[in-house]
Structures are given as structure tokens and as C-alpha cells.
Write a protein that holds these residues in place. Structure first.
Motif, PDB file in Angstrom:
ATOM      1  N   VAL A 646       0.714  -1.067  -0.004  1.00 15.88           N
ATOM      2  CA  VAL A 646      -0.118   0.091  -0.074  1.00 15.88           C
ATOM      3  C   VAL A 646       0.982   1.444   0.077  1.00 15.88           C
ATOM      4  O   VAL A 646       0.799   2.383  -0.703  1.00 15.88           O
ATOM      5  CB  VAL A 646      -0.923   0.070   1.193  1.00 15.88           C
ATOM      6  CG1 VAL A 646      -1.697   1.172   1.243  1.00 15.88           C
ATOM      7  CG2 VAL A 646      -1.950  -1.025   0.995  1.00 15.88           C
ATOM      8  N   ALA A 647       1.900   1.106   0.843  1.00 16.15           N
ATOM      9  CA  ALA A 647       2.898   2.425   0.742  1.00 16.15           C
ATOM     10  C   ALA A 647       3.434   2.768  -0.315  1.00 16.15           C
ATOM     11  O   ALA A 647       4.013   3.765  -0.868  1.00 16.15           O
ATOM     12  CB  ALA A 647       3.757   2.213   2.045  1.00 16.15           C
ATOM     13  N   SER A 648       3.711   1.500  -1.256  1.00 13.69           N
ATOM     14  CA  SER A 648       4.441   1.462  -2.465  1.00 13.69           C
ATOM     15  C   SER A 648       3.763   2.147  -3.794  1.00 13.69           C
ATOM     16  O   SER A 648       4.148   2.015  -4.714  1.00 13.69           O
ATOM     17  CB  SER A 648       5.239   0.348  -3.015  1.00 13.69           C
ATOM     18  OG  SER A 648       4.312  -0.730  -3.216  1.00 13.69           O
ATOM     19  N   GLY A 649       2.224   2.225  -3.310  1.00 14.66           N
ATOM     20  CA  GLY A 649       1.161   2.651  -4.462  1.00 14.66           C
ATOM     21  C   GLY A 649       0.440   1.626  -4.961  1.00 14.66           C
ATOM     22  O   GLY A 649      -0.520   2.302  -5.527  1.00 14.66           O
ATOM     23  N   VAL A 650       0.446   0.274  -4.379  1.00 14.71           N
ATOM     24  CA  VAL A 650      -0.682  -0.648  -4.649  1.00 14.71           C
ATOM     25  C   VAL A 650      -1.545  -0.566  -3.648  1.00 14.71           C
ATOM     26  O   VAL A 650      -1.755  -1.305  -2.981  1.00 14.71           O
ATOM     27  CB  VAL A 650       0.203  -1.820  -4.790  1.00 14.71           C
ATOM     28  CG1 VAL A 650      -1.066  -3.023  -5.438  1.00 14.71           C
ATOM     29  CG2 VAL A 650       1.145  -2.009  -5.764  1.00 14.71           C
ATOM     30  N   THR A 651      -2.568   0.634  -3.810  1.00 21.44           N
ATOM     31  CA  THR A 651      -3.595   0.951  -2.711  1.00 21.44           C
ATOM     32  C   THR A 651      -4.565  -0.343  -2.473  1.00 21.44           C
ATOM     33  O   THR A 651      -5.146  -0.486  -1.700  1.00 21.44           O
ATOM     34  CB  THR A 651      -4.293   1.924  -3.099  1.00 21.44           C
ATOM     35  OG1 THR A 651      -4.939   1.871  -4.235  1.00 21.44           O
ATOM     36  CG2 THR A 651      -3.462   3.371  -3.004  1.00 21.44           C
ATOM     37  N   SER A 652      -4.826  -1.186  -3.559  1.00 25.94           N
ATOM     38  CA  SER A 652      -5.821  -2.117  -3.698  1.00 25.94           C
ATOM     39  C   SER A 652      -5.107  -3.505  -3.015  1.00 25.94           C
ATOM     40  O   SER A 652      -6.057  -4.217  -2.518  1.00 25.94           O
ATOM     41  CB  SER A 652      -6.158  -2.559  -5.038  1.00 25.94           C
ATOM     42  OG  SER A 652      -4.864  -2.937  -5.755  1.00 25.94           O
ATOM     43  N   ALA A 653      -4.086  -3.198  -2.306  1.00 25.76           N
ATOM     44  CA  ALA A 653      -3.312  -4.423  -1.778  1.00 25.76           C
ATOM     45  C   ALA A 653      -3.852  -4.473  -0.432  1.00 25.76           C
ATOM     46  O   ALA A 653      -3.545  -5.898   0.114  1.00 25.76           O
ATOM     47  CB  ALA A 653      -1.715  -4.355  -1.377  1.00 25.76           C
ATOM     48  N   ALA A 654      -4.557  -3.740   0.163  1.00 29.31           N
ATOM     49  CA  ALA A 654      -5.236  -3.855   1.459  1.00 29.31           C
ATOM     50  C   ALA A 654      -6.064  -5.098   1.259  1.00 29.31           C
ATOM     51  O   ALA A 654      -6.609  -5.691   2.258  1.00 29.31           O
ATOM     52  CB  ALA A 654      -5.942  -2.605   1.876  1.00 29.31           C
TER      53      ALA A 654
END
Length: 825
Positions: A646-654
Motif C-alpha cells: 500500500v505504501a509503494s502505491g498498490v492501494t488495492s493491496a489492502a
């Protein structure tokens, strides 16, 4: 881990091939296909298929027009058995640009040329492709209208030493029409026997003079394709309806080809004699279309992170500021009677099935000057630009973390691919005392490719206020690209080559090539090729080749982010699987690192037999590919890794369950043989042409790392395509009538989506044409005339409703009839 498969062919098929003869498709003029002049696999002008030291199929433009479909991928599949392409009903971005396989390898193992110049890649990366195509990024040839083609040359041999990266499985060259006068107009309409999938196209080609010394040939095609439905109602959806939920659709999930709207294809080809032994030429294309397909059904009782959380209803507290979760223990019905509590059954009471697609734009242009210098060297100087963009959309879905504020349609962002090329090629013949001049070809190439991810609208990637309560973030089904995931990545390379070819003695052709390339990101590679053809007698030629090759990873494969919702057969439920760059710190924990090029060794040996009107070619091939580039197996995520993503930009990783990355981590050997044959006679009608083509391909995974490639992936690579295919066709002229019939056989294949093995399909195509006069004609035909369907999936109702395998190589929609009118002038 190897799957052994003996390369044997039924005696009856071999006998049939020997009794008939050589190319898989037939020219409709007086010359046999084997005498067609070729422009690939050699840099010597006037070389024919018969003379070539490597196997080349020549498909005429007429062979494409005598079919009912409009997609060039399908048209090639119907006449070249070593070429496979599927319908791709629910395959993420692969539904937009369908992946195609030559000789059992990935789509980007085949180099595509237009008029001998490299075709740019599509922006789409095939995230879901039944294993063989997973992770590939090949060109989209569906943007080329068939009416614009004079012929297509399919080089079935490794040619990276001649043409550079990607030419591992072979090369396909699309040669455009160059007539300076005349033309044709064509209207085609068709429909599946089931009454759906309507297709309509109107196409035209026109040649005209361009100044007193040149030509301009233009073509266009415009059409549309309606969606199809070959589903069964899922048992979970049927149970909801039986329980009284009248908002559930029937079928809840559609399996069928996507809808294609406003499918525009336009091309031009021109040339002008400038005098002084030089000419200017230019060609290019523009295409656009909208592709709209289906996704998986979200059950309103059980879909995690939207409707449920571990088997209990997921109810959102819209005002958690008081610190009390007032909605704990609420049912969906309770939430509907509460102002503070929220259930997505209020928005989609019957669940929802997202619709996903993209607006595609494709354009390219090449311009150059060629001629002969005073010292005898022929030259060809050219520059080209190619661009492909896919603007994704998804609707009938939600960003669950936004609760009631969620829109139901989203723009997740764009993928785009931009390529620039510059080529300088030189050829001259030298008399060195051999049976023919020694052809010396040399040249230089510069290429630059840029892959760009454009961010989507904020709601498509946003982590909303309900995320902390377990609701999924980003647009459900295809999350948007956030600011950190967006970006632009480029790579350039330069290459130099030398290519020698000559008849050493009468009847013995020898060729050799050497190519050096330097890539700015991973260094240099040098590849070579040796080829030879020997005329054993007037009617028999033996031929063979050996070469090394490579395929460079694309900037897209090295940097793209993606999240795909897939059905997990073992879990019996949908899971969110992400693909991240191999250099991401989370990937590095599982062995991810910067990608290197694939390396290949390719050798072929074959024979050409010409006896009277009978021509036969038989070719054996063996392709070893080391360090193949493909996505790894899926890895489960820890909470810390989710936070890092999420911190690296993959917001959907949650809401990700698994992730994967590209890796160079397995080696394969693909081997097999092709038999192609043709025979012409005037004993049936005015004339009848027969053709037969047989392909046997077997792939083995030779080595791999068990921690990055799993057993299912290996089985996909080895069994995901039919091991054997053949076509038998005839074309008869009788006065003003023409009759065509074609029988195609597809061997077994493995579908990893449902774990079943399907195959042994026989498809019959037929058409009848009548010429009213020299200009006007009408054609009535049928593809899959006998309405054959693949074996049904026994677990369709218990699973996701796919009545047939989506990877059926011949399609799963049954018979298709069509009518075509044509006027030539």
C-alpha cells in the motif's frame, strides 16, 4: 517433471498428406503457392517458398476473405494449424487484445512485421492466458483489416539473428496491397445458430495513382460484434432466487465473447518513384474500438469485503466517531432500517457482476527511401512510429470502502505503448566464384519503447473510510492505478547485423547471419544463424537451420502493476491476486530481481517434395528457451507486506490475498513437426485445389524452481494448447460458382480454470459463392457448419457457470452462418 509425448502421427494422416501436397492455404490465381515470392527469411530478391532454406507459409488475401469472421487472429488460426487463439470471455485485459500462440510459445515469442518492418506491441499485458500466454505482451494484429492484405508470410523458424528480439517461434509478415488502380467493396453479416453474436462489417479497398510515378492504396473496415452467452446458472445464484431474491440475474454471470463496438480499421500504403534508382514509400494504420466484457458474479450473501466478513454479514458503521460499533451483529435487513448502518444490499440487493473493458486506440506510420547507389549497394532507410493505448473502464461495481458514496462506474486508468524505430539496411551481390553471387546484407537498427501507466480517477484506487471496517478498497474487479503506480518507463537499444547467402554450387544454398544488440538496461547479446538447402534431385529439396535467439523483457513487464480477481478452484471462491514489479521490495523477499532476456536455441530439418501437381513439405523443429519470462506462482501476503505494498502505491493491496511477479525462472523445450501439402486438378469442376496442413507440438518444462513455479503452472505450459492440429480443405470452381469446404481437428488441452481436460474437436466450415458477373458476387457460408460444441464442464453450476472451457481453441459458441456481398472495380 517432464511430460513425455512421442512425436508420432497416425499412418492415415501421413498417407493423406503424401497423397495431397504442400502449403496449408491456396492462392486463387494460376500460380501455385509454393512459387510465391517471399520477403522474409532472406534478403535476396526473388526467392520463392520452394527455394527457401526455412519453412514459410504463404497465405493470400483471398484466403482471409473466404471466411466468415472479421478478426485477423481468427482468420489466421483457421488456415495455419500451428497458430492458436481463443475467445477469452473473462480474461481481464486479454479480452481486449486476444493473445495468440505460434508453435506452442507465448504471443511475444513471435515477431510481427508489416511490409517487412517491425510492428509495435499492444499496451495490454496478458495477465490471464491459461499459462502459455500469461504475462506476455505481443502486438494486436486485429487492428489490420483483411481486405488490405495482398499476402501473409508465416516464417516457422527462429530468426532473432536476422530480425532481433521476439523472433523465437517465428515471424509473421503482413504484406499490404500496392495496386495503383481498382478496388473492392464488401459487406458482411453473420450470426451464431443460437441467435446471438451478430457481426456486421463494411470494408473497402481502393488503389489510385499518386503523381505520375507512384501509387496510393487505401483500405478501411468498420463493424461491430455483439456479445454471446454460453452460461449455466450458478447454483448459488439459483439458490438465492429460490429463496425469494428476485434481483439476482439469470444467468448471474455471463460466459461468452465480449461486445465489440465501433470497430474501425484504416490503413494506407503508398510509393513514389523519385528517379535515379530510388523511391519513397510510406504506410501506416489507424484503428479504434470499444470492447465490453463480463466479470465474476459477487454473491450478495457471501462475497468477502463487500457483503460478508468470514461468513457473517459485513455491515458498515457510517458514524463510528462515538467509538461504539453500533452495527455489530446487524443483519443486512437490519442495516436497511438504520440510518447509521450500511449494507451493499441497499445498492445491489441481488449482488453484482462487474462489466469491464477498454477503449482502444492504435496507430502507426513508417516512411522511408530505398534504391541503389552508384557502387551497386541497394539501400533502405526508414523510420517508424507505433502507438497503442487502452483506456480501461469498469462499471456495475463499487469501491466498497466508500460505502454509500461509492460510484458504480470507474475509469481505472490507461496502459499505453509507444515505439520508435530507425533502420538502415544495405544489400549487394558479389561474384566470388560460387554458383551464384554472394549476397551480403548489413544494417543498423535503433529502437526505443515507452510503456506508460496513467492514473485513474480517484474513486478507482481510493482507500475509503470503511476500509478499516473490512471493506475492500478500489474499484472491485479491476482496481485503478494510483499516483505511485502510475509512471512512464522507457528503454532503447541499438543493433547491427550481417547476413550472407549464396548458392555454393548449383542446388546447394547456404546462409548465415550474425546480429549484435546493446540494450541500455541489461547489456548486450549476440546471436547467429546457419541455414542450408540442398536439391537432392529435381523434385526433392532437403533443408535445415540452426540459430540462437533472445527475447528482451518489455518495460511493461518490468514495471506494471495489476490486480486480477480470479476464481480459486481449491477454495471454490474468488480471490484477488496482484502482480507487482519484480524489483519491488516485497517481491525481492521471494527472490524477485531485475529481469534478463530469454535465450533460445532453435533448429529445424525438413524436406520439400514436388512431383507434378503435388507438393509436400515436412519440417521438424526443436526450440529450447532458457530463463523464460513469466509471472511466478502466487504467494500469500503477510499483513506487513500488505502495508508495504500500500505504501509503494498498490492501494488495492489492502484486499489482496496473493501476489506474484515476473521472473526468469524456468526452461522449456518445444518440439514437433509440420506437414503441409497442396494438390490441384481440373478433374473436378473447372479446377479444384486441395490443401492439407498438420502440426504436432509438444512442450516440456525442463527445469524450474519449485518455490516460484508450481505444478499447475507447469501443466498449463505443457498441456494448455492442443498437442495436435490439422486442416483439410478444398476449393472448387465450376462456372460462375465456387464451393469451399474445410475440416479442422483440435487435440486435447488442459483448462486450469476448472481442472478439466477437453478436446478432440472436429469443426467443418463451408461456403458457396456465385459470381453475377466479373464484378459482383455473393457468398453464403457457415463456420462450424455442424454446430459442434466442446465437452461440457461438469462442475459449471457448482462453480462459476462456464458451461464450456473458455480456452477452447475452436471456440465454444457453436455454428455461425454468414452472407457476404462483394463488388470489384
Amino acid at each position: 517433471m517432464k511430460r513425455k509425448n512421442q512425436l508420432t502421427t497416425p499412418v492415415s494422416l501421413l498417407a493423406l498428406a503424401i497423397s495431397m501436397a504442400s502449403q496449408p492455404v491456396l492462392a486463387q490465381d494460376d500460380d501455385k503457392v509454393l512459387e510465391e515470392v517471399i520477403t522474409i527469411g532472406t534478403r535476396v530478391e526473388g526467392r520463392s517458398v520452394t527455394d527457401s532454406a526455412v519453412p514459410i507459409d504463404v497465405v493470400t488475401g483471398e484466403d482471409f476473405l473466404n471466411q466468415g469472421d472479421t478478426d485477423l487472429n481468427t482468420l489466421i488460426r483457421n488456415v495455419v494449424p500451428s497458430y492458436n487463439v481463443n475467445t477469452q470471455p473473462i480474461s481481464d485485459a486479454a479480452s481486449i487484445a486476444r493473445p495468440a500462440n505460434l508453435r506452442g510459445l507465448a504471443p511475444d515469442h513471435t515477431l510481427v512485421l508489416i511490409n517487412g518492418k517491425r510492428r509495435h506491441r499492444a499496451a495490454v499485458i496478458t495477465w490471464l492466458g491459461n499459462g502459455v500466454s500469461d504475462g506476455s505482451q505481443g502486438p494486436d494484429i486485429s487492428m489490420i483489416p483483411a481486405i488490405a492484405l495482398d499476402q501473409v508470410e508465416v516464417l516457422r523458424d527462429g530468426a532473432a539473428a536476422q530480425y532481433g528480439s521476439d523472433a523465437i517461434a517465428g515471424v509473421i509478415n503482413f504484406k499490404m496491397k500496392d495496386a495503383a488502380e481498382g478496388g473492392s467493396v464488401e459487406i458482411k453479416a453473420g450470426q451464431f445458430y443460437e441467435g446471438d453474436g451478430d457481426q456486421f462489417t463494411v470494408a473497402a479497398n481502393y488503389g489510385m495513382p499518386f503523381t505520375a510515378n507512384g501509387f496510393a492504396n487505401v483500405s478501411f473496415e468498420y463493424g461491430s460484434t455483439d456479445a454471446t452467452d454460453r452460461s449455466v446458472q450458478r447454483n448459488d445464484a439459483a439458490a438465492l432466487i429460490a429463496a425469494g431474491n428476485t434481483d439476482v440475474a439469470n444467468p448471474a454471470q455471463v460466459w461468452g465473447r465480449p461486445e465489440v463496438k465501433d470497430d474501425l480499421k484504416a490503413v494506407f500504403n503508398m510509393g513514389v518513384d523519385l528517379g535515379g534508382n530510388k523511391e519513397f514509400y510510406s504506410f501506416g494504420n489507424y484503428g479504434s474500438k470499444t470492447v465490453d466484457g463480463g466479470f465474476y458474479f459477487r454473491n450478495p450473501e457471501t462475497r468477502g469485503a463487500v457483503y460478508a466478513n468470514g461468513g457473517t454479514p459485513l455491515i458498515g458503521d457510517l458514524d463510528p466517531s462515538n467509538g461504539i460499533m453500533d452495527c455489530a451483529g446487524f443483519s443486512h435487513a437490519d442495516a436497511m432500517n438504520s440510518a447509521e448502518c450500511w449494507s451493499f444490499q441497499e445498492m445491489f440487493p441481488g449482488g453484482f457482476t462487474p462489466r469491464f473493458g477498454g477503449d482502444v486506440t492504435d496507430l502507426a506510420g513508417v516512411a522511408g527511401v530505398r534504391g541503389t547507389m552508384e557502387n551497386g549497394w541497394d539501400y533502405d532507410i526508414s523510420a517508424g512510429l507505433g502507438y497503442n493505448d487502452v483506456d480501461f473502464f469498469i462499471y456495475n461495481t463499487v469501491n466498497a470502502s466508500l460505502g454509500p458514496q461509492s460510484p458504480t462506474s470507474f475509469n481505472p486508468g490507461d496502459y499505453s505503448q509507444l515505439e520508435k524505430t530507425f533502420n538502415a539496411d544495405f544489400v549487394k551481390g558479389y561474384d566470388v566464384g560460387l554458383a551464384s553471387e554472394l549476397s551480403v546484407a548489413t544494417g543498423f537498427e535503433w529502437r526505443d519503447e515507452v510503456f506508460e501507466i496513467t492514473t485513474g480517477d480517484q474513486a478507482s484506487y481510493e482507500i475509503g473510510p470503511l476500509a478499516e471496517q473490512g471493506f475492500s478498497a478500489a474499484s472491485n474487479g479491476f482496481p485503478g492505478f494510483g499516483p505511485l503506480a502510475g509512471g512512464k518507463w522507457s528503454r532503447s537499444n541499438v543493433a547491427a547485423y550481417v547476413d550472407l547467402e549464396a548458392d555454393v554450387v548449383e542446388g546447394w544454398l547456404m546462409g548465415m547471419a550474425l546480429r549484435f544488440e546493446d540494450f541500455e538496461d541489461f547489456g548486450t547479446t549476440t546471436n547467429g544463424k546457419l541455414s542450408s538447402s540442398v536439391a537432392v534431385s529435381e523434385n526433392v529439396n532437403l533443408r535445415g537451420s540452426w540459430s540462437t535467439g533472445f527475447r528482451a523483457p518489455t518495460p511493461g513487464q518490468s514495471n506494471a502493476f495489476n490486480v486480477s480477481t480470479e476464481f480459486d478452484l481449491a477454495l471454490g471462491d474468488l480471490v484477488n491476486n496482484g502482480t507487482i514489479p519484480s524489483t519491488n521490495p516485497v517481491a525481492a523477499l521471494r527472490g524477485g530481481e531485475a529481469l534478463d532476456p530469454e535465450k533460445s536455441t532453435n533448429w529445424t530439418i525438413g524436406a520439400v517434395f514436388s512431383i507434378g501437381e503435388v507438393d509436400i513439405t515436412v519440417d521438424y523443429f526443436n526450440i529450447e528457451v532458457e530463463d523464460r519470462i513469466a509471472p511466478s506462482q502466487n504467494y500469500s501476503l503477510t499483513q506487513m507486506e500488505i502495508d508495504d505494498l500500500v505504501a509503494s502505491g498498490v492501494t488495492s493491496a489492502a484486499n489482496l490475498q496473493n501476489f506474484r511477479f515476473f521472473t526468469n525462472d524456468f526452461d522449456t523445450t518445444t518440439k514437433g513437426f509440420d506437414i503441409v501439402a497442396s494438390y490441384s486438378t481440373d478433374a473436378i469442376g473447372d479446377s479444384t485445389d486441395f490443401s492439407f496442413a498438420y502440426n504436432k507440438t509438444d512442450t516440456n518444462v525442463d527445469s524450474y524452481t519449485p518455490t516460484t513455479i508450481d505444478e499447475t503452472r507447469i501443466r498449463e505450459l505443457q498441456e494448455g494448447l492442443p498437442g495436435t492440429r490439422w486442416n483439410l480443405s478444398s476449393n472448387t470452381l465450376l462456372g460462375d460458382w465456387r464451393f469451399m469446404a474445410r475440416v479442422s481437428h483440435y487435440d486435447e488441452w488442459f483448462d486450469s480454470e476448472d481442472g478439466q481436460v477437453y478436446g478432440n474437436e472436429i469443426i467443418v466450415d463451408a461456403e458457396v459463392a456465385y459470381n453475377f458477373n466479373d464484378n459482383a458476387s455473393v457468398v453464403i457460408g457457415a463456420q462450424n457448419l455442424l454446430d459442434e460444441l466442446p465437452d461440457e464442464n461438469p462442475g459449471a453450476a457448482d462453480g462459476v457457470g462456464n458451461r464450456y472451457s473458455q480456452f477452447s481453441p475452436s471456440g465454444f459458441e457453436g455454428g455461425f452462418y454468414y452472407v457476404r456481398t462483394r463488388y470489384e472495380f
